[in-house]
Design a protein around this motif. Structure first.
Motif, mmCIF file in Angstrom:
data_model
loop_
_atom_site.group_PDB
_atom_site.id
_atom_site.type_symbol
_atom_site.label_atom_id
_atom_site.label_comp_id
_atom_site.label_asym_id
_atom_site.label_seq_id
_atom_site.Cartn_x
_atom_site.Cartn_y
_atom_site.Cartn_z
ATOM 1 N N GLU A 90 6.971 -49.057 -24.164
ATOM 2 C CA GLU A 90 6.807 -48.143 -24.711
ATOM 3 C C GLU A 90 6.036 -47.294 -24.784
ATOM 4 O O GLU A 90 5.760 -46.480 -25.239
ATOM 5 C CB GLU A 90 6.714 -49.262 -26.625
ATOM 6 C CG GLU A 90 5.794 -48.315 -27.749
ATOM 7 C CD GLU A 90 5.856 -48.893 -28.636
ATOM 8 O OE1 GLU A 90 5.346 -48.715 -29.800
ATOM 9 O OE2 GLU A 90 6.374 -49.757 -29.043
ATOM 10 N N THR A 91 4.773 -48.216 -24.221
ATOM 11 C CA THR A 91 3.216 -47.020 -23.520
ATOM 12 C C THR A 91 4.098 -46.055 -22.704
ATOM 13 O O THR A 91 3.971 -44.764 -22.700
ATOM 14 C CB THR A 91 2.542 -48.010 -22.781
ATOM 15 O OG1 THR A 91 2.418 -48.402 -24.236
ATOM 16 C CG2 THR A 91 1.036 -46.591 -22.955
ATOM 17 N N LEU A 92 5.115 -45.939 -21.823
ATOM 18 C CA LEU A 92 5.277 -45.366 -20.319
ATOM 19 C C LEU A 92 6.396 -44.281 -21.138
ATOM 20 O O LEU A 92 6.154 -43.206 -21.021
ATOM 21 C CB LEU A 92 5.953 -46.264 -19.663
ATOM 22 C CG LEU A 92 5.932 -47.450 -18.145
ATOM 23 C CD1 LEU A 92 6.590 -48.047 -18.131
ATOM 24 C CD2 LEU A 92 4.577 -46.489 -17.823
ATOM 25 N N ARG A 93 6.896 -44.383 -22.222
ATOM 26 C CA ARG A 93 7.808 -43.521 -23.199
ATOM 27 C C ARG A 93 7.155 -42.334 -23.609
ATOM 28 O O ARG A 93 7.610 -41.147 -23.950
ATOM 29 C CB ARG A 93 9.082 -44.336 -23.402
ATOM 30 C CG ARG A 93 10.336 -44.552 -22.361
ATOM 31 C CD ARG A 93 11.619 -45.929 -23.155
ATOM 32 N NE ARG A 93 12.043 -44.069 -24.520
ATOM 33 C CZ ARG A 93 13.192 -43.414 -23.177
ATOM 34 N NH1 ARG A 93 13.117 -43.843 -21.787
ATOM 35 N NH2 ARG A 93 14.034 -42.777 -24.019
ATOM 36 N N SER A 94 6.361 -42.861 -24.579
ATOM 37 C CA SER A 94 5.292 -42.370 -24.881
ATOM 38 C C SER A 94 4.426 -41.455 -24.380
ATOM 39 O O SER A 94 4.028 -40.029 -24.826
ATOM 40 C CB SER A 94 4.104 -42.969 -26.454
ATOM 41 O OG SER A 94 3.480 -43.587 -25.494
ATOM 42 N N MET A 95 4.382 -42.173 -22.498
ATOM 43 C CA MET A 95 3.108 -40.997 -21.888
ATOM 44 C C MET A 95 4.306 -39.558 -21.646
ATOM 45 O O MET A 95 3.231 -38.396 -20.734
ATOM 46 C CB MET A 95 2.444 -41.702 -21.074
ATOM 47 C CG MET A 95 1.694 -43.110 -21.596
ATOM 48 S SD MET A 95 1.693 -43.564 -20.499
ATOM 49 C CE MET A 95 0.322 -43.181 -19.519
ATOM 50 N N GLY A 96 5.092 -39.340 -21.427
ATOM 51 C CA GLY A 96 6.201 -38.398 -20.810
ATOM 52 C C GLY A 96 7.264 -38.526 -20.345
ATOM 53 O O GLY A 96 8.063 -39.111 -20.936
ATOM 54 N N CYS A 97 7.888 -37.788 -19.320
ATOM 55 C CA CYS A 97 8.963 -38.563 -18.920
ATOM 56 C C CYS A 97 9.053 -39.518 -17.624
ATOM 57 O O CYS A 97 8.180 -39.524 -16.476
ATOM 58 C CB CYS A 97 9.901 -36.688 -18.226
ATOM 59 S SG CYS A 97 11.399 -37.316 -17.325
ATOM 60 N N VAL A 98 9.888 -40.060 -18.129
ATOM 61 C CA VAL A 98 9.497 -42.000 -16.970
ATOM 62 C C VAL A 98 11.288 -41.117 -15.968
ATOM 63 O O VAL A 98 12.285 -41.244 -16.424
ATOM 64 C CB VAL A 98 10.193 -42.673 -17.454
ATOM 65 C CG1 VAL A 98 10.133 -44.070 -16.865
ATOM 66 C CG2 VAL A 98 8.935 -43.562 -18.639
ATOM 67 N N VAL A 99 10.906 -41.921 -14.835
ATOM 68 C CA VAL A 99 12.028 -41.181 -14.044
ATOM 69 C C VAL A 99 11.804 -42.467 -13.163
ATOM 70 O O VAL A 99 10.900 -42.934 -12.336
ATOM 71 C CB VAL A 99 11.793 -39.991 -13.391
ATOM 72 C CG1 VAL A 99 12.274 -40.365 -11.970
ATOM 73 C CG2 VAL A 99 11.320 -39.111 -13.796
ATOM 74 N N TRP A 100 13.102 -43.179 -12.888
ATOM 75 C CA TRP A 100 13.209 -44.490 -12.507
ATOM 76 C C TRP A 100 14.086 -44.142 -11.118
ATOM 77 O O TRP A 100 14.698 -43.417 -10.622
ATOM 78 C CB TRP A 100 14.577 -45.495 -13.161
ATOM 79 C CG TRP A 100 14.849 -46.302 -12.748
ATOM 80 C CD1 TRP A 100 14.875 -46.902 -11.410
ATOM 81 C CD2 TRP A 100 15.590 -47.233 -12.669
ATOM 82 N NE1 TRP A 100 15.372 -48.166 -10.685
ATOM 83 C CE2 TRP A 100 16.224 -48.619 -12.203
ATOM 84 C CE3 TRP A 100 16.990 -46.817 -13.816
ATOM 85 C CZ2 TRP A 100 17.580 -49.300 -11.511
ATOM 86 C CZ3 TRP A 100 18.790 -47.929 -13.749
ATOM 87 C CH2 TRP A 100 18.722 -49.001 -12.837
ATOM 88 N N LEU A 101 13.439 -44.478 -10.045
ATOM 89 C CA LEU A 101 13.412 -44.384 -8.634
ATOM 90 C C LEU A 101 13.382 -45.847 -7.840
ATOM 91 O O LEU A 101 13.472 -46.437 -8.368
ATOM 92 C CB LEU A 101 12.315 -44.385 -7.568
ATOM 93 C CG LEU A 101 11.619 -41.981 -7.577
ATOM 94 C CD1 LEU A 101 11.022 -42.512 -6.456
ATOM 95 C CD2 LEU A 101 12.127 -41.284 -8.087
ATOM 96 N N ARG A 102 15.388 -45.206 -7.897
ATOM 97 C CA ARG A 102 16.167 -46.743 -7.556
ATOM 98 C C ARG A 102 16.421 -46.707 -6.392
ATOM 99 O O ARG A 102 16.755 -45.152 -5.507
ATOM 100 C CB ARG A 102 17.387 -47.066 -8.255
ATOM 101 C CG ARG A 102 18.365 -46.047 -8.698
ATOM 102 C CD ARG A 102 19.162 -46.385 -10.371
ATOM 103 N NE ARG A 102 19.908 -44.970 -10.280
ATOM 104 C CZ ARG A 102 20.567 -44.220 -9.818
ATOM 105 N NH1 ARG A 102 21.486 -45.033 -8.895
ATOM 106 N NH2 ARG A 102 20.909 -42.934 -10.292
#
Length: 179
Positions: A90-102
């Protein structure tokens, strides 16, 4: 305006190098949660795991994330396990654009196989440990991410270019329509 960007993903996916380059490209500040933990603790990640255990490391990681939460125009590389703490998602998503590098397991293994500073790989069968860790975390990364990039066949510059394009699109789509 491009806001903060947070890179998540497994060890070896390229988070730290991509975040550093992306921050430079965007003119944003760069941070790495693992580096913050190490600075605050005065010991390497592997030492924290050995001396205090993984739970203590995860608590320190949470504190580092919360410290970065108030920043804007920031690119943050996170530790691979940051998504294992439910409050962090929840914290990550509230901080900005979360990009998953896979990346594929084969590519991840090739990138981390000789790195002795990976506490979760200091076991009898490190490749199996990596596979198990990636499988356990994939649904968590998926739930946390706004967008994702497969880094398997990409150069470091191609990763940054792909992330940049996705982030620009994300922030453009997030803007309220003009009146």
């Amino acid at each position: 305006m491009i806001g903060s960007v947070i890179l998540i993903g497994p060890m070896g996916s390229g988070k730290s190098s991509a975040a550093r380059s992306l921050a430079s490209l965007l003119g944003h500040r760069f941070s790495d949660t693992d580096r913050l933990v190490v600075q605050r603790a005065g010991q390497r990640v592997s030492e924290i795991f050995d001396r205090e255990g993984e739970a203590a490391f995860r608590q320190r990681e949470r504190e580092a994330l919360l410290e970065l939460k108030g920043w804007s125009r920031h690119v943050i590389a996170t530790g691979g396990g940051i998504v294992e703490t439910p409050e962090n998602v929840e914290t990550l998503r509230s901080m900005g654009c979360v990009v998953w590098l896979r990346a594929s397991l084969e590519v991840l293994w090739r990138r981390v196989a000789t790195d002795m500073n990976r506490p979760l790989l200091q076991v009898l069968d490190p490749r199996a440990a990596l596979a198990q860790t990636v499988a356990k975390r994939e649904p968590l990364y998926s739930a946390a991410a706004h967008v994702s990039v497969d880094t398997s066949g990409l150069t470091a510059q191609q990763v940054v270019t792909s992330v940049h394009e996705l982030v620009v699109s994300f922030f453009l789509a997030s803007r309220p329509p003009a009146a």
